[in-house]
Scaffold this motif. Structure first.
Motif, mmCIF file in Angstrom:
data_model
loop_
_atom_site.group_PDB
_atom_site.id
_atom_site.type_symbol
_atom_site.label_atom_id
_atom_site.label_comp_id
_atom_site.label_asym_id
_atom_site.label_seq_id
_atom_site.Cartn_x
_atom_site.Cartn_y
_atom_site.Cartn_z
ATOM 1 N N SER A 112 -45.902 1.804 63.223
ATOM 2 C CA SER A 112 -46.124 2.971 62.358
ATOM 3 C C SER A 112 -45.049 3.066 61.282
ATOM 4 N N LEU A 113 -43.816 2.829 61.673
ATOM 5 C CA LEU A 113 -42.718 2.883 60.712
ATOM 6 C C LEU A 113 -42.851 1.767 59.674
ATOM 7 N N ALA A 114 -43.180 0.558 60.133
ATOM 8 C CA ALA A 114 -43.345 -0.566 59.197
ATOM 9 C C ALA A 114 -44.485 -0.285 58.220
ATOM 10 N N SER B 6 -44.087 0.135 54.126
ATOM 11 C CA SER B 6 -44.797 -0.756 53.204
ATOM 12 C C SER B 6 -45.697 0.000 52.219
ATOM 13 N N HIS B 7 -46.079 1.230 52.579
ATOM 14 C CA HIS B 7 -46.978 1.992 51.700
ATOM 15 C C HIS B 7 -46.294 3.108 50.911
ATOM 16 N N ILE B 8 -45.101 3.460 51.329
ATOM 17 C CA ILE B 8 -44.408 4.568 50.660
ATOM 18 C C ILE B 8 -43.053 4.073 50.161
ATOM 19 N N PRO B 9 -42.944 3.781 48.901
ATOM 20 C CA PRO B 9 -41.657 3.310 48.372
ATOM 21 C C PRO B 9 -40.644 4.450 48.244
ATOM 22 N N LYS B 10 -39.398 4.100 48.301
ATOM 23 C CA LYS B 10 -38.319 5.073 48.090
ATOM 24 C C LYS B 10 -38.105 5.204 46.588
ATOM 25 N N SER B 11 -38.113 6.434 46.132
ATOM 26 C CA SER B 11 -37.846 6.641 44.707
ATOM 27 C C SER B 11 -36.346 6.588 44.457
ATOM 28 N N TYR C 180 -35.860 10.259 52.080
ATOM 29 C CA TYR C 180 -36.866 9.205 52.229
ATOM 30 C C TYR C 180 -37.346 9.100 53.673
ATOM 31 N N PHE C 181 -36.409 9.133 54.597
ATOM 32 C CA PHE C 181 -36.769 9.042 56.016
ATOM 33 C C PHE C 181 -37.621 10.241 56.433
ATOM 34 N N GLN C 182 -37.275 11.428 55.955
ATOM 35 C CA GLN C 182 -38.083 12.618 56.258
ATOM 36 C C GLN C 182 -39.498 12.467 55.708
ATOM 37 N N LYS C 183 -39.607 11.896 54.515
ATOM 38 C CA LYS C 183 -40.931 11.658 53.927
ATOM 39 C C LYS C 183 -41.727 10.663 54.786
ATOM 40 N N ILE D 46 -45.986 9.592 58.979
ATOM 41 C CA ILE D 46 -46.341 9.073 60.305
ATOM 42 C C ILE D 46 -46.973 10.170 61.152
ATOM 43 N N ARG D 47 -46.364 11.354 61.150
ATOM 44 C CA ARG D 47 -46.911 12.473 61.936
ATOM 45 C C ARG D 47 -48.315 12.850 61.458
ATOM 46 N N LYS D 48 -48.496 12.870 60.154
ATOM 47 C CA LYS D 48 -49.810 13.210 59.586
ATOM 48 C C LYS D 48 -50.871 12.211 60.040
ATOM 49 N N ASN D 49 -50.522 10.907 59.988
ATOM 50 C CA ASN D 49 -51.474 9.874 60.402
ATOM 51 C C ASN D 49 -51.775 9.909 61.897
ATOM 52 N N LYS D 50 -50.829 10.381 62.685
ATOM 53 C CA LYS D 50 -51.035 10.466 64.126
ATOM 54 C C LYS D 50 -51.596 11.813 64.556
#
Length: 196
Positions: free
Chosen positions: A163-165, A169-174, A182-185, A190-194
């Motif tokens: 899930s983290l990987a 891969s889909h959410i770049p760090k601005s 970034y980690f909070q984002k 991940i929580r939303k998808n689960k």
């Protein structure tokens, strides 16, 4: 992040360190694992000697298993020891700082079978050579011997890492956000998808 075995202990005064090293080396050779030996100190040798004696071996896709000892008989990780000033403890034959005592081995990428094998080996060696030995096994196999629980725990960790990987891969760090934001984002994604 990943399943890790944390262990610490102190050799019995009567323990034969050469035999422990030989047994661990034999196991490493049977399984064709790379290993490194740390020489046993010779009190008659006038050259400056490494304070660590023992052996470490590396199962495939696993962090090293450290069976290395300080002069006082405590297990240590020589890599952590090399980053800590222990000269006073060596010169004064005093206690070593707690941050250099004990070891850990991540087994996450080696799998359940290697994890079980390491736990069985540590149980065997601790009973034979150690006066005290403590383990915190993130796979819970040391405490329970439950292979199904170990398998479920490995699967749960695999899912979390996947899930983290996927999120990374889909959410770049601005460039404007710090790593905490970034980690909070990522965690929110991940929580939303689960559905959490």
């Amino acid at each position: 992040m990943g399943i890790t075995i944390h262990y610490s202990g102190k050799l019995k005064e009567t323990a034969n360190l050469s035999n422990l090293i030989e047994e661990a080396r034999d196991i490493a050779e049977i399984y064709q694992w790379k290993y490194t030996q740390f020489p046993i100190a010779n009190p008659d040798d006038s050259k400056k000697q490494d304070p660590v004696t023992g052996i470490c071996f590396s199962p495939l896709n696993c962090e090293p298993v450290w069976l290395c000892f300080l002069p006082d008989g405590n297990l240590c990780n020589p890599v952590l020891l090399s980053m800590t000033d222990v000269s006073g403890a060596l010169e004064n034959k005093s206690d070593f700082p707690p941050e250099v005592i004990g070891c850990f081995t991540k087994t996450q990428y080696a799998g359940e079978d290697i994890h079980k094998l390491i736990v069985h080996l540590l149980k065997y060696l601790s009973a034979k050579y150690f006066e005290s030995f403590e383990v915190f096994d993130e796979g819970y196999f040391w405490e329970t011997g439950d292979e199904e629980l170990l398998k479920k725990t490995f699967e749960l960790y695999r899912q979390h890492l996947d899930s983290l990987a996927e999120a990374i891969s889909h959410i770049p760090k601005s460039s404007e956000e710090n790593f905490e934001a970034y980690f909070q984002k990522l965690m929110k994604h991940i929580r939303k998808n689960k559905g959490i």
